[in-house]
Write an enzyme that holds these catalytic residues in place. Structure first.
Site, PDB file in Angstrom:
ATOM      1  N   LYS A 180      14.421  -0.612 -13.692  1.00 21.24           N
ATOM      2  CA  LYS A 180      13.267  -1.517 -13.742  1.00 21.24           C
ATOM      3  C   LYS A 180      12.624  -1.510 -12.373  1.00 21.24           C
ATOM      4  CE  LYS A 180      11.191  -4.256 -16.680  1.00 21.24           C
ATOM      5  NZ  LYS A 180      11.040  -4.127 -18.138  1.00 21.24           N
ATOM      6  N   ASP A 235       5.176  -3.274 -18.249  1.00 22.00           N
ATOM      7  CA  ASP A 235       5.846  -4.547 -18.531  1.00 22.00           C
ATOM      8  C   ASP A 235       4.788  -5.611 -18.223  1.00 22.00           C
ATOM      9  OD1 ASP A 235       8.674  -5.786 -19.114  1.00 22.00           O
ATOM     10  OD2 ASP A 235       7.968  -6.949 -17.429  1.00 22.00           O
TER      11      ASP A 235
END
Ligand code: NDP
Length: 451
Positions: free
Chosen positions: A126, A166
């Site tokens: 991430k 995201d």
């Protein structure tokens, strides 16, 4: 004391604010996988958990750029490459002022198990920045993305690490990031997913997470012998990529989603959310949800200042099924009580960890069908992997083909999670089922690959 236990102790001592959400995610997994660790000593012998909770590497860098008034701006960029036992690092980029290392460790850790559950060859990662795209001009977003990629490109590649979107990172941002990557590296390859369709994106990637969450819920309700969603009132939070497409799929199957939310308030439209208006407000105009009621006076807009004490307006509306799709820890114990009292029988986490541990515990103890994020929102990363396959083979798949494959994969994940829960004596507990099934596959790969 193991590393994992030491991390939890830090949480209990309250000296780790930044890492709080990371430890929250960790604690849940450690609790779930206890029966697996007890049943097979090899996981302890090879210290798999201790090795898994520490990222392979955390890359932190400075991002400097000029705003439209020629002021120099400085942000922090990150990439947490957590684990690549099952395949290259894969996970989104988040641009939001709240981003810090702890949030990205939480999201990266969850991503390892989520990607494992898809059965596809992808590891977990991430990244992101504390940059806030909200209120910035297109040109400023472009400048920031270029500066961010100037550093990030050193660490990524189609066989190394493939970021995606995201919160705060959609097609526009991915486009600018990809443009800069090409300029620096001279390479036109599948290094990012979530690209616009015209230059290598997959059809259905924008829809994938929201649609996938609904497909998962349909299968879960089938397994649990509950009535289907058709004709049922549903509540949804968020008004971004995941929420919009969960609402869209719910409407397609004949359910009636009646709420959506953003960071400033909640819209409640008892006749069903007007999706075309919502898309126009959020995707085109990037406007506040407060605008919704200007053309729809029958709907109600509840600003956050008027939320019920300690609760969230969306979870106070009676519904059959709830879909929290905005952000972490947005649905608390009070909200869970309200939902249950109002007859809700199913909760699906479209966002990552939107339910607090107390809310999750309540849903599980009250036998509410509860679909945890790492299983229910895996549709996004699954279609990202389809995008990687299409890029690698220079092919373009049709919308119908991607949708069909997505539906199959979501139903498979749901079945695997349900069966795993049953095998480990916790039938109906999709949290434990997802954690055990996701962990086991990665852990076995880690052991096979040596230390
Ligand atoms: P978007 O940026 O498209 O939308 C996020 C939505 O949540 C917006 O409506 C935003 O409101 C709201 N929101 C964000 N932060 C907060 C907050 N602190 N309080 C209240 N509302 C907030 O993001 P996505 O839809 O892509 O992501 C939503 C969730 O789904 C995240 O948890 C993400 O990690 C997860 N997810 C996303 C995937 C994807 O494919 N995009 C894949 C898997 C998981 P506002 O507009 O006012 O900021």
């Amino acid at each position: 004391m193991s590393i994992a236990e030491a991390e939890i102790e830090k949480l209990e001592n309250g000296d780790c604010n930044e890492n709080k959400v990371f430890f929250q995610a960790l604690e849940e997994v450690i609790h779930s996988i206890a029966p697996l660790l007890e049943s097979d000593p090899k996981y302890t012998k090879f210290a798999v958990l201790d090795r898994l909770v520490v990222p392979d590497r955390v890359i932190k860098f400075k991002v400097t750029w000029f705003d439209d008034n020629q002021n120099v701006k400085v942000n922090t960029g990150y990439r947490v490459q957590f684990n690549n036992s099952l395949g290259p690092y894969k996970g989104g980029l988040r641009f939001h002022p709240s981003v810090n290392e702890g949030i990205l460790k939480f999201l990266g850790f969850e991503q390892i198990l989520k990607n494992s559950l898809t059965g596809l060859p992808i590891g977990g990662a991430k990244g992101g920045s504390d940059f806030d795209p909200k209120g910035k001009s297109d040109f400023e977003v472009m400048k920031f993305c270029s500066a961010f990629m100037t550093e990030l490109h050193k660490y990524i590649g189609p066989r190394i690490d493939i970021p995606a979107g995201d919160i705060g990172v959609g097609g526009r941002e991915i486009g600018y990031l990809f443009g800069e990557y090409k300029k620096i590296t001279l390479k036109y390859d599948g290094v990012l997913t979530g690209k616009p369709f015209m230059f290598g994106g997959s059809l259905m990637r924008p829809e994938a997470t929201g649609y996938g969450a609904v497909y998962f819920t349909e299968k879960m309700l089938e397994i649990e012998n509950k009535e289907a969603l058709t004709g049922k009132i549903c509540t949804v939070s968020g008004a971004g990529n995941v929420a919009l497409h969960a609402i869209e799929k719910l409407q397609q199957i004949g359910a009636i989603p009646v709420t959506c939310t953003d960071s400033q308030g909640t819209v409640y439209d008892a006749r069903g959310v007007d999706l075309a208006l919502l898309k126009d407000l959020k995707l085109e105009k990037r406007a506040s949800l407060a605008e919704y009621v200007k053309s729809h006076p029958q709907a109600t807009y509840i600003p956050i200042s008027e939320y019920p004490t300690g609760g969230h307006a969306a979870w106070n509306i009676p519904c059959y099924a709830a879909f929290p799709c905005a952000t972490q820890n947005e649905l608390t114990e009070i909200d869970a009580k309200n939902l249950i009292a109002n007859g809700c029988i199913s909760v699906t986490e479209g966002a990552n960890m939107p339910c607090t541990p107390e809310a999750t515990e309540l849903f599980l103890s009250q036998k509410i069908c509860f679909a945890p994020a790492k299983a229910a929102n895996a549709g996004g990363v699954a279609v990202s992997e389809f995008e990687m396959s299409q890029n690698a083979s220079m092919q373009k798949w049709s919308f119908e083909k991607v949708d069909k494959k997505l539906k199959i994969i979501m139903r498979q994940i749901c079945t695997r999670v349900a069966l795993t829960a049953k095998d480990y004596g916790v039938e109906g507990n999709y949290v434990d089922g997802a954690n055990i099934a996701g962990f086991k596959k990665v852990a076995d790969a880690m052991i096979a690959e040596g230390i």
